[in-house]
Write a protein that holds these residues in place. Sequence first.
Motif, mmCIF file in Angstrom:
data_model
loop_
_atom_site.group_PDB
_atom_site.id
_atom_site.type_symbol
_atom_site.label_atom_id
_atom_site.label_comp_id
_atom_site.label_asym_id
_atom_site.label_seq_id
_atom_site.Cartn_x
_atom_site.Cartn_y
_atom_site.Cartn_z
ATOM 1 N N SER A 157 -9.293 42.352 -24.762
ATOM 2 C CA SER A 157 -9.416 43.379 -23.732
ATOM 3 C C SER A 157 -9.382 44.732 -24.434
ATOM 4 C CB SER A 157 -8.261 43.296 -22.734
ATOM 5 O OG SER A 157 -8.273 44.428 -21.877
ATOM 6 N N ARG A 158 -10.173 45.657 -23.952
ATOM 7 C CA ARG A 158 -10.225 46.999 -24.552
ATOM 8 C C ARG A 158 -8.955 47.790 -24.283
ATOM 9 N NH1 ARG A 158 -15.869 48.672 -25.444
ATOM 10 N NH2 ARG A 158 -15.174 50.812 -25.144
ATOM 11 N N PHE A 159 -8.146 47.347 -23.344
ATOM 12 C CA PHE A 159 -6.900 48.036 -23.020
ATOM 13 C C PHE A 159 -5.919 47.865 -24.177
ATOM 14 C CE2 PHE A 159 -2.622 47.714 -20.969
ATOM 15 C CZ PHE A 159 -2.490 49.050 -20.649
ATOM 16 N N ALA A 160 -5.418 48.971 -24.717
ATOM 17 C CA ALA A 160 -4.564 48.934 -25.913
ATOM 18 C C ALA A 160 -3.322 48.063 -25.734
ATOM 19 C CB ALA A 160 -4.152 50.352 -26.293
ATOM 20 N N GLY A 161 -2.749 48.025 -24.538
ATOM 21 C CA GLY A 161 -1.530 47.250 -24.317
ATOM 22 C C GLY A 161 -1.781 45.825 -23.875
ATOM 23 N N SER A 162 -3.001 45.354 -23.990
ATOM 24 C CA SER A 162 -3.340 44.007 -23.523
ATOM 25 C C SER A 162 -2.705 42.937 -24.401
ATOM 26 C CB SER A 162 -4.851 43.830 -23.519
ATOM 27 O OG SER A 162 -5.198 42.522 -23.130
ATOM 28 N N TYR A 163 -2.248 41.886 -23.744
ATOM 29 C CA TYR A 163 -1.764 40.709 -24.462
ATOM 30 C C TYR A 163 -2.922 39.730 -24.470
ATOM 31 C CZ TYR A 163 1.277 36.921 -25.946
ATOM 32 O OH TYR A 163 1.848 35.896 -26.647
ATOM 33 N N ASP A 164 -3.548 39.587 -25.626
ATOM 34 C CA ASP A 164 -4.738 38.744 -25.733
ATOM 35 C C ASP A 164 -4.700 37.968 -27.040
ATOM 36 O OD1 ASP A 164 -5.598 40.642 -27.685
ATOM 37 O OD2 ASP A 164 -6.679 41.787 -26.174
ATOM 38 N N SER A 165 -5.839 37.450 -27.469
ATOM 39 C CA SER A 165 -5.881 36.587 -28.654
ATOM 40 C C SER A 165 -5.463 37.298 -29.935
ATOM 41 C CB SER A 165 -7.274 35.971 -28.823
ATOM 42 O OG SER A 165 -7.504 34.994 -27.824
ATOM 43 N N ARG A 166 -5.396 38.618 -29.931
ATOM 44 C CA ARG A 166 -4.862 39.324 -31.099
ATOM 45 C C ARG A 166 -3.463 38.809 -31.427
ATOM 46 N NH1 ARG A 166 -5.904 45.440 -29.049
ATOM 47 N NH2 ARG A 166 -5.768 44.396 -27.035
ATOM 48 N N TYR A 167 -2.760 38.362 -30.386
ATOM 49 C CA TYR A 167 -1.371 37.915 -30.543
ATOM 50 C C TYR A 167 -1.224 36.402 -30.399
ATOM 51 C CZ TYR A 167 -0.975 42.879 -29.985
ATOM 52 O OH TYR A 167 -1.162 44.226 -30.149
ATOM 53 N N PHE A 168 -1.925 35.792 -29.458
ATOM 54 C CA PHE A 168 -1.734 34.347 -29.243
ATOM 55 C C PHE A 168 -2.821 33.476 -29.856
ATOM 56 C CE2 PHE A 168 -3.310 35.923 -25.020
ATOM 57 C CZ PHE A 168 -4.549 35.317 -24.997
ATOM 58 N N GLY A 169 -3.842 34.065 -30.432
ATOM 59 C CA GLY A 169 -4.889 33.294 -31.098
ATOM 60 C C GLY A 169 -5.897 32.696 -30.129
ATOM 61 N N PRO A 170 -6.795 31.867 -30.645
ATOM 62 C CA PRO A 170 -7.802 31.231 -29.784
ATOM 63 C C PRO A 170 -7.127 30.281 -28.792
ATOM 64 C CG PRO A 170 -8.276 30.850 -32.118
ATOM 65 C CD PRO A 170 -6.931 31.470 -32.041
ATOM 66 N N ILE A 171 -7.736 30.140 -27.623
ATOM 67 C CA ILE A 171 -7.208 29.194 -26.630
ATOM 68 C C ILE A 171 -8.326 28.287 -26.135
ATOM 69 C CG2 ILE A 171 -5.298 30.705 -25.968
ATOM 70 C CD1 ILE A 171 -6.738 31.369 -23.404
ATOM 71 N N PRO A 172 -7.965 27.122 -25.570
ATOM 72 C CA PRO A 172 -8.985 26.151 -25.151
ATOM 73 C C PRO A 172 -9.948 26.709 -24.103
ATOM 74 C CG PRO A 172 -6.805 25.143 -25.162
ATOM 75 C CD PRO A 172 -6.600 26.619 -25.360
ATOM 76 N N ALA A 173 -11.223 26.540 -24.356
ATOM 77 C CA ALA A 173 -12.252 26.961 -23.402
ATOM 78 C C ALA A 173 -12.166 26.149 -22.109
ATOM 79 C CB ALA A 173 -13.636 26.823 -24.024
ATOM 80 N N ALA A 174 -11.511 24.990 -22.147
ATOM 81 C CA ALA A 174 -11.360 24.166 -20.937
ATOM 82 C C ALA A 174 -10.590 24.899 -19.845
ATOM 83 C CB ALA A 174 -10.649 22.856 -21.287
ATOM 84 N N GLY A 175 -9.827 25.927 -20.217
ATOM 85 C CA GLY A 175 -9.068 26.695 -19.228
ATOM 86 C C GLY A 175 -9.900 27.719 -18.473
#
Length: 188
Positions: A157-175
């Motif tokens: 996400s372009r939002f600086a405070g976003s919690y995204d794959s920068r922190y949790f890594g890749p996730i299953p596309a099945a979700g």
Amino acid sequence: MNVPLVEKPPVRRPGKPFLLGLATIATALPCAISAASFGGYRINLTPSEPLGLWRIVKLDRPAAVGDLVFICPPQTSAMRQARMRGYLRAGLCPGGIAPLIKTVIAVAGQRVEVGASVNVDGRPVTYSGLAQRDGQSRPMTPFSGGIVPVDYVFLHSRFAGSYDSRYFGPIPAAGILGLAQEVLTYAP
């Protein structure tokens, strides 16, 4: 002697219409949110994407780079910790977490490097700087980087405070629930 009864006019309470309106809204809003959730719509109240009403559009192909998606995060220890820290909201996904709205920036086979910012296949991703600490001064642990596995996606996400794959890594596309389509939104 009979004294005629004089009726007094009813006493008007000055806040009654306001309270009635407030009670109506308080009852209608949860019903509308519930109906929207089951009808393929979601209310976004997070700053990662514009606030407001979104629609989930069925995705009948594999996710591609650039797709803005609704996705249920996996039930991992990182996601449980994120929920406890308040990064993720409660919702209808497994584990009681709300779907995320994120952009797919890498798919299976692509190399992701995470340093001060993110690079995919050697190309820098704009607005991908990492936070060392969250809003409450707790340390943030970035993803170490690597090749996105088969059937996984890397989200941003372009939002600086976003919690995204920068922190949790890749996730299953099945979700992935589907593409995220704005219906009635507001970007503050």
